[in-house]
Design a protein around this motif. Structure first.
Motif, mmCIF file in Angstrom:
data_model
loop_
_atom_site.group_PDB
_atom_site.id
_atom_site.type_symbol
_atom_site.label_atom_id
_atom_site.label_comp_id
_atom_site.label_asym_id
_atom_site.label_seq_id
_atom_site.Cartn_x
_atom_site.Cartn_y
_atom_site.Cartn_z
ATOM 1 N N LEU A 1 31.344 34.215 45.064
ATOM 2 C CA LEU A 1 30.273 34.674 45.962
ATOM 3 C C LEU A 1 30.408 34.117 47.078
ATOM 4 N N ALA A 2 30.140 34.903 48.212
ATOM 5 C CA ALA A 2 30.007 34.207 49.674
ATOM 6 C C ALA A 2 28.807 35.091 50.388
ATOM 7 N N ASP A 3 28.062 34.426 51.031
ATOM 8 C CA ASP A 3 27.046 35.267 51.688
ATOM 9 C C ASP A 3 26.403 36.543 50.778
ATOM 10 N N GLY A 4 26.159 35.961 49.687
ATOM 11 C CA GLY A 4 25.442 37.062 48.902
ATOM 12 C C GLY A 4 26.105 38.360 48.382
ATOM 13 N N ARG A 5 27.492 38.256 48.320
ATOM 14 C CA ARG A 5 28.479 39.092 48.149
ATOM 15 C C ARG A 5 29.598 38.829 47.199
ATOM 16 N N ILE A 6 29.800 39.389 46.251
ATOM 17 C CA ILE A 6 30.987 39.125 45.467
ATOM 18 C C ILE A 6 32.265 39.510 46.286
ATOM 19 N N VAL A 7 33.284 38.500 46.735
ATOM 20 C CA VAL A 7 34.280 38.616 47.369
ATOM 21 C C VAL A 7 35.664 38.723 46.626
ATOM 22 N N HIS A 8 35.561 38.161 45.384
ATOM 23 C CA HIS A 8 36.838 37.911 44.453
ATOM 24 C C HIS A 8 36.501 37.856 43.329
ATOM 25 N N GLU A 9 37.546 38.333 42.426
ATOM 26 C CA GLU A 9 37.375 38.309 40.787
ATOM 27 C C GLU A 9 38.639 37.543 40.481
ATOM 28 N N MET A 10 38.658 36.552 39.501
ATOM 29 C CA MET A 10 40.067 35.757 39.129
ATOM 30 C C MET A 10 39.857 36.216 37.578
ATOM 31 N N ALA A 11 40.902 36.608 37.052
ATOM 32 C CA ALA A 11 40.997 36.778 35.526
ATOM 33 C C ALA A 11 41.961 35.440 35.029
ATOM 34 N N ASP A 12 41.519 35.015 33.804
ATOM 35 C CA ASP A 12 42.085 33.752 33.225
ATOM 36 C C ASP A 12 42.113 32.585 34.123
ATOM 37 N N PRO A 13 40.972 32.136 34.771
ATOM 38 C CA PRO A 13 41.201 31.145 35.659
ATOM 39 C C PRO A 13 41.431 29.777 35.055
ATOM 40 N N THR A 14 42.056 29.138 36.138
ATOM 41 C CA THR A 14 42.636 27.681 35.667
ATOM 42 C C THR A 14 41.907 26.744 36.600
ATOM 43 N N ALA A 15 41.783 25.573 36.432
ATOM 44 C CA ALA A 15 40.993 24.586 37.447
ATOM 45 C C ALA A 15 41.874 24.644 38.657
#
Length: 267
Positions: A216-230
């Motif tokens: 999220l940034a400024d109250g909006r979802i700006v990106h989605e990441m599948a299978d995240p890693t650190a």
């Protein structure tokens, strides 16, 4: 997996009015699939905790719709909303929120006791055993470590078999080893119990335990990441801090098991 345990449809949350109004959420639409673990991340003030509280019915949205399963929350009065939260939503607070005068066992069973019901004995024993609390049930919170208190809080959230569990910075007060243990327990509750978890976190390592990460940034979802890693999460947070991302497209990446070690390595 195809069903959504919860979803938001064009939700906005505005605090205050006029020149002092703050738009914490700005027409957010998102779904949380059943049996999946979602991490919610973003800079301070991005709206991630507000999103969690609105999804859990702890705060009312200014506009839009919040659904838990097939129930839309804005149409519920306070009594029906309280019942829905008790029966279908689990919430894990960073500050544990345990009752100091009650034992661990009584804290775990508190929501069901308030509802006038008893836990299913086999399920209770499984949850307590999974969280390593069997020998600590007679202790009060002051007699438990921070990690044990948080495990009690997560066990309490799971005991009623809720539709979805929301966790707000659940590892924020824990050391790295205890955090890894707790995140491992939460990961297994998804894999073995079919639980749905949505976790707000600032920690890229914690996000690495999830099936996906939302930014999220400024109250909006700006990106989605599948299978995240650190590493990938940290890299994206650095970019998010310095760029105006138009994101939203899932980052498929390569699945990575690092960070899903069920607590064997330090976080």
């Amino acid at each position: 997996m195809g069903e959504e345990a919860a979803r938001a449809v064009g939700i906005s949350k505005v605090y205050g009015s006029g020149d002092t109004a703050v738009r914490a959420l700005d027409e957010v639409s998102v779904g949380f699939p059943s049996g999946r673990f979602t991490a919610v991340m973003g800079p301070s003030g991005s709206g991630k905790s507000t999103l969690l509280h609105c999804m859990a019915g702890l705060d009312r949205v200014t506009s839009g719709e919040v659904w838990i399963g097939d129930t839309e929350l804005s149409g519920l009065n306070d009594r029906r909303l309280t019942l829905l939260r008790r029966e279908r939503i689990g919430f894990v607070f960073q500050a544990f929120n345990l009752v100091p005068t009650l034992t661990a066992a009584e804290n775990v069973e508190l929501p069901l006791a308030i509802a006038g019901t008893r836990p299913e004995r086999g399920w209770r024993d499984r949850v307590v055993g999974e969280f390593g609390l069997a020998k600590r049930l007679g202790h009060r919170p002051t007699e438990l470590s921070g990690g044990e208190q948080q495990r009690v809080a997560v066990a309490r959230a799971l005991l009623s078999r809720p539709t979805i569990v929301f966790a707000d910075e659940p590892t924020g007060n824990l050391d790295s080893r205890t955090s890894a243990e707790l995140l491992g327990f939460m990961r297994r509750s998804v894999d073995e119990f079919g639980q749905t978890i949505v976790m707000v976190t600032h920690d890229p390592t914690a996000a690495g335990y999830a099936d996906r990460a939302l930014f999220l940034a400024d109250g909006r979802i700006v990106h989605e990441m599948a299978d995240p890693t650190a590493d990938r999460v940290l890299d994206h947070l650095k970019r998010l801090d310095g760029e105006d991302l138009d994101g939203g497209e899932p980052d498929s990446g390569e699945p990575d098991s690092g960070g899903r070690d069920d607590g064997e390595s330090e976080g």
